[in-house]
Design an enzyme around this catalytic site. Structure first.
Site, mmCIF file in Angstrom:
data_model
loop_
_atom_site.group_PDB
_atom_site.id
_atom_site.type_symbol
_atom_site.label_atom_id
_atom_site.label_comp_id
_atom_site.label_asym_id
_atom_site.label_seq_id
_atom_site.Cartn_x
_atom_site.Cartn_y
_atom_site.Cartn_z
ATOM 1 C CG LEU A 82 -2.018 -1.263 1.255
ATOM 2 C CD1 LEU A 82 -2.864 -1.101 2.579
ATOM 3 C CD2 LEU A 82 -2.765 -1.105 0.033
ATOM 4 C CG PHE A 87 8.547 4.565 10.129
ATOM 5 C CD1 PHE A 87 7.659 3.536 10.380
ATOM 6 C CD2 PHE A 87 8.054 5.714 9.775
ATOM 7 C CE1 PHE A 87 6.395 3.872 10.423
ATOM 8 C CE2 PHE A 87 6.776 6.014 9.928
ATOM 9 C CZ PHE A 87 5.809 5.066 10.273
ATOM 10 N N GLY A 88 9.433 2.397 7.325
ATOM 11 C CA GLY A 88 8.780 0.946 7.218
ATOM 12 C C GLY A 88 7.987 1.019 5.902
ATOM 13 C CE LYS A 105 2.555 2.852 10.480
ATOM 14 N NZ LYS A 105 2.681 4.104 11.500
ATOM 15 C CG ASP A 202 3.560 14.707 11.302
ATOM 16 O OD1 ASP A 202 3.826 15.880 11.016
ATOM 17 O OD2 ASP A 202 3.873 13.520 10.643
#
Length: 401
Positions: A82, A87-88, A105, A202
């Site tokens: 997706l 970070f991943g 994730k 954020d």
């Protein structure tokens, strides 16, 4: 692999960990469209093409090298990619236990990213417990586990991010009515966090997703949203990193290193609503100069307090009025209310709300609880629902104490 317990958030709490990349690098953020649909496809994301059952490995940057058909935790079968970020990666999986599609994730197997993931898990568990009936628009964590040294977080599968939806529609702005419905949901969600002593830090269109992004004639069918990405969410009692938020949504008190609180989320959401209204897509000093063009001069008392005194000259922003950047700002930026396109009553109310949110002085900036009672949201509160809304403001929004 057996599931281990994440460390509690308060107290003791997980400190925020500085990674080697600078926060100014927006790529540090995994684009939140990755919890739903994304422009990234399995054909161009570096997914390993192999047969089911082949062993997994890490690439040189610590990402899991996986393949379509991989089953993690004896439950989650990878069907597509997706999205990807620093970070991943996020993959769509079939949950074999529930026979439903979810987003997983997969965090890089690097210490600083693992610590951020543990922090996010703890926040999401807190949110789940405080909002056990899912009344507020925060993404639901369904599960988490470890796979080959990678922390994996399982989420409900959502649609496009609001940014990706705008991008696919050539940045055709949302209508004022759509903005009202979207903002009301987002404000309730973040107000819920604030009342429970948590700051998101954020907020941006990439981190606000449609639950379903089906649309007709470039109009989304249902403006139902969910806020995602709690990797840098911070409780009031925790250490506050000096630099938070993605640059274009960063509050002036953060840029000026004056210290920040929950009010920085309010500023970020003001920027988000402006982006929903019209396509306004910068060194940090240039960012401040743009603010001054739109909102007027930064108050002298804030400039006097800043630790960034190289931004200040003679109690004014230290800015070269003859520079090419200044020419750009003068050409593309104008006072806030001059962006109003039709000057209808509902737009006047929207811009009045924005002026309250985009207030330099934190002590004068509106809170989200106050914002929910702004006249702009009056159509969301029919008289017959006023009592119920009263109850919501006084009790439902703060759960668990």
């Amino acid at each position: 692999m057996s599931r281990t317990q994440p460390p509690p958030r308060h107290p003791p709490f997980v400190p925020h960990v500085q990674c080697s990349m600078q926060p100014e690098d927006d790529s540090l953020r995994l684009e939140s469209a990755s919890l739903g649909e994304s422009a990234v496809t399995a054909d161009d994301d570096g997914v390993k093409r192999s047969h089911k059952g082949e062993s997994c490995e890490n690439d040189e940057e610590g990402h899991l090298v996986y393949h379509i058909g991989l089953v993690m935790n004896e439950r989650y079968e990878v069907v597509s990619t997706l999205g990807a970020g620093a970070f991943g990666k996020v993959v769509e999986c079939i949950d074999r236990h529930r026979d439903e599609h979810v987003a997983v994730k997969i965090v890089r197997n690097i210490d600083c990213f693992r610590e951020v993931a543990k922090s996010e898990i703890a926040v999401l568990e807190e949110i789940n417990s405080l909002d056990d009936d899912n009344r507020f628009a925060c993404v639901r964590m369904l599960d988490w586990f470890e796979h080959e040294g990678h922390i994996c977080i399982v989420f409900e599968l959502l649609g496009l991010s609001t940014f990706e939806f705008l991008r696919r529609n050539q940045f055709l702005p949302f209508s004022v009515e759509q903005i009202r419905h979207m903002a009301f949901q987002i404000f309730r969600a973040i107000c819920f966090l604030h009342r429970n002593k948590l700051t998101h830090t954020d907020l941006k269109p990439e981190n606000i997703l449609f639950v379903s992004s089906e649309y007709d004639d470039k109009m989304v069918k249902k403006c139902v949203l969910s806020v995602v990405d709690f990797g840098t969410a911070t409780f009031d009692h925790e250490h506050h990193e000096s630099l938070v938020s993605t640059r274009h949504y960063r509050a002036p008190e953060v840029i000026l290193d004056l210290g920040w609180n929950q009010s920085c989320d309010v500023w970020s959401l003001g920027c988000v609503l402006m982006e929903f209204y019209l396509d306004i897509h910068s060194s940090r000093k240039e960012h401040l100069a743009m603010m001054e063009k739109v909102l007027g001069p930064i108050p002298v008392h804030l400039l006097k307090q800043t630790r960034k005194q190289h931004y200040v000259h003679n109690e004014h922003l230290n800015w070269d009025r003859q520079s090419s950047s200044d020419n750009y700002i003068r050409k593309h930026c104008k006072p806030l209310k001059k962006y109003m396109q039709r000057k209808s009553e509902e737009e006047r109310q929207l811009f009045d709300l924005l002026s309250c949110m985009l207030e330099y002085d934190v002590s004068r900036r509106i809170t989200l609880e106050e914002a929910l009672w702004h006249p702009f949201f009056s159509p969301m509160r029919p008289q017959k629902h006023q009592l119920r809304y009263n109850c919501y403001c006084s009790s439902d929004i703060i759960r668990g104490g």
